[in-house]
Design an enzyme around this catalytic site. Structure first.
Site, PDB file in Angstrom:
ATOM      1  N   ASP A  79       0.854  -1.188   0.000  1.00 38.21           N
ATOM      2  CA  ASP A  79       0.000   0.000   0.000  1.00 38.21           C
ATOM      3  C   ASP A  79       0.887   1.235   0.000  1.00 38.21           C
ATOM      4  OD1 ASP A  79      -2.455  -1.355   0.068  1.00 38.21           O
ATOM      5  OD2 ASP A  79      -2.475  -1.431   2.252  1.00 38.21           O
TER       6      ASP A  79
ATOM      7  N   ASP B  55      -7.089  -1.372  -4.535  1.00 36.98           N
ATOM      8  CA  ASP B  55      -8.132  -0.971  -3.596  1.00 36.98           C
ATOM      9  C   ASP B  55      -9.067   0.066  -4.220  1.00 36.98           C
ATOM     10  OD1 ASP B  55      -6.919  -2.630  -1.710  1.00 36.98           O
ATOM     11  OD2 ASP B  55      -5.765  -0.984  -0.828  1.00 36.98           O
TER      12      ASP B  55
END
Length: 150
Positions: free
Chosen positions: A111, A125
């Site tokens: 991330d 995401d």
């Protein structure tokens, strides 16, 4: 065919951005783009969205495979629901596979988008959230039109 192309584009962009972050940043490094608003922050997430259910790697992998099988078997039904449902499913599938690749390879998801007021996230995401939003919109729109007809 277009269904697969859109999902593959999402996967390529997702995997490339994760590769770029991993090869140009050190784990935990945070680079301000707009100070205190948006940073590039390299973290590893072993959970689901926002780090929930950390350590459940194999459950996430199984769920992703089950979802992909469901999308494959119901692809014709999804197309009949219209473009919002079709493209939403494409984005959702591409995002799910993008994160699945990470989980299968290393057990964690890379991330890096960090808005400081929200948990750090990635391209997959975004695709998942936008895809689900499109599916919800498709459902609400369909329900609304059905009520209008009656």
């Amino acid at each position: 065919m277009l269904f697969a192309i859109i999902a593959i584009i999402v996967i390529i962009i997702d995997q490339y951005t994760k590769y770029y972050v991993q090869s140009h940043m050190t784990l935990g490094e945070s680079i301000p783009v707009i100070e205190n608003i948006f940073h590039w922050t390299y973290i590893l997430n072993d959970g689901a969205a926002f780090g929930m259910f950390a350590g459940a790697r194999y459950i996430f992998i199984a769920i992703a495979f089950a979802v992909m099988l469901g999308i494959y078997f119901f692809r014709e039904d999804i197309k009949e629901l219209g473009p919002w449902a079709t493209y939403g499913t494409c984005l959702f599938a591409g995002g799910a596979v993008g994160n699945l690749i990470d989980r299968a390879k290393t057990g964690v998801v890379v991330d890096f988008f960090d808005f400081r007021v929200w948990p750090v996230f990635n391209v997959a995401d975004i695709a998942i959230c936008v895809g689900v939003g499109m599916l919800v919109w498709s459902t609400l729109k369909t329900d609304f039109w059905e009520k209008e007809k009656n």
